[in-house]
Design an enzyme around this catalytic site. Structure first.
Site, PDB file in Angstrom:
ATOM      1  N   GLU A 162      -1.795  -5.277  -3.964  1.00 53.27           N
ATOM      2  CA  GLU A 162      -0.825  -4.494  -3.197  1.00 53.27           C
ATOM      3  C   GLU A 162       0.250  -5.399  -2.596  1.00 53.27           C
ATOM      4  O   GLU A 162       1.429  -5.024  -2.543  1.00 53.27           O
ATOM      5  CB  GLU A 162      -1.544  -3.703  -2.104  1.00 53.27           C
ATOM      6  CG  GLU A 162      -2.397  -2.572  -2.659  1.00 53.27           C
ATOM      7  CD  GLU A 162      -3.097  -1.769  -1.584  1.00 53.27           C
ATOM      8  OE1 GLU A 162      -3.263  -0.553  -1.773  1.00 53.27           O
ATOM      9  OE2 GLU A 162      -3.485  -2.358  -0.552  1.00 53.27           O
ATOM     10  N   ASP A 222       0.834  -1.200   0.000  1.00 53.51           N
ATOM     11  CA  ASP A 222       0.000   0.000   0.000  1.00 53.51           C
ATOM     12  C   ASP A 222       0.873   1.255   0.000  1.00 53.51           C
ATOM     13  O   ASP A 222       0.619   2.208  -0.742  1.00 53.51           O
ATOM     14  CB  ASP A 222      -0.915  -0.021   1.225  1.00 53.51           C
ATOM     15  CG  ASP A 222      -1.783   1.220   1.320  1.00 53.51           C
ATOM     16  OD1 ASP A 222      -2.709   1.366   0.507  1.00 53.51           O
ATOM     17  OD2 ASP A 222      -1.526   2.054   2.213  1.00 53.51           O
TER      18      ASP A 222
END
Length: 227
Positions: A115, A43
């Site tokens: 991610e 992320d």
């Protein structure tokens, strides 16, 4: 279940440590090691790469507008769209409960896995390599964002003025010429506080207003209202 080598081909990266790839596509419902910690790192990597690209693409935009653009690019819907293009759901390791409840197509699981993949690539190689993979996968979303940004000059002008605590522009229709089915609009865009105004023409009020806003933006920069 599809072969992970097919996923490597899809993303354009071959892992040296296959256990990292396996971990990236393993949901917590399957057991440990899973991709939760990788998703946390990924992320941050994604945010950084997209921020760098936007920073270079839009040298004149304020931080607030760049933040909005980044948020639009890295939200769950955007991530899921890319994950679905890669068929990530077919590579997931899921527990029985998640399998039965449709986990392979669950948006949050797909977004988290994507991610996690970015983090796994960086840990297997380096940041630059992960950056290249992300930029490849986000090439069209970034270009689409660029096209939208280029078109919406009224929004650009509003953000520009708000960031400098200046009054918002006023738009007035100056003239409408031609037949009803092919009318040409001329619109004035004015900032009374700065005593600046510009004009734009178009085949509708909206287009003419956008062109007027674009011309006023140029005028603002020519008159050194950047600070």
């Amino acid at each position: 279940m599809a072969k992970l080598s097919d996923l490597e081909q899809q993303i354009g990266y071959q892992f040296k440590n296959n256990s990292l790839l396996r971990q990236a596509v393993t949901h917590r419902s399957y057991g440990r090691p899973n991709n939760e910690r990788l998703e946390f790192v990924g992320d941050g990597i994604l945010d950084c790469v997209i921020a760098l690209n936007l920073y270079e693409m839009y040298p004149d935009l304020p931080e607030g507008q760049l933040s909005k653009m980044r948020a639009a690019l890295v939200n769950q819907d955007s991530l899921v769209e890319i994950a679905e293009q890669l068929d990530i759901g077919h590579y997931l390791y899921l527990g029985d409960g998640e399998l039965k409840s449709g986990g392979r197509s669950r948006p949050s699981i797909l977004a988290d896995c994507l991610e996690a993949l970015f983090a796994a690539i960086m840990l297997d190689s380096d940041f630059i390599t992960a950056q290249k993979v992300i930029e490849k996968l986000f090439y069209y979303p970034l270009r689409e964002q660029q096209n939208n940004q280029t078109k919406d000059y009224k929004t650009q002008l509003q953000e520009y003025l708000q960031s400098r605590r200046l009054s918002l522009p006023r738009y007035n229709i100056i003239s409408m010429t031609g037949p009803e089915h092919d009318m040409l609009f001329r619109v004035e865009c004015a900032i009374e506080e700065l005593e600046l105004r510009a004009w734009g023409e178009g085949k509708g009020k909206k287009q003419a207003s956008q062109n007027a806003a674009q011309n006023l933006l140029v005028l603002l920069k020519e008159n050194d209202f950047n600070d």
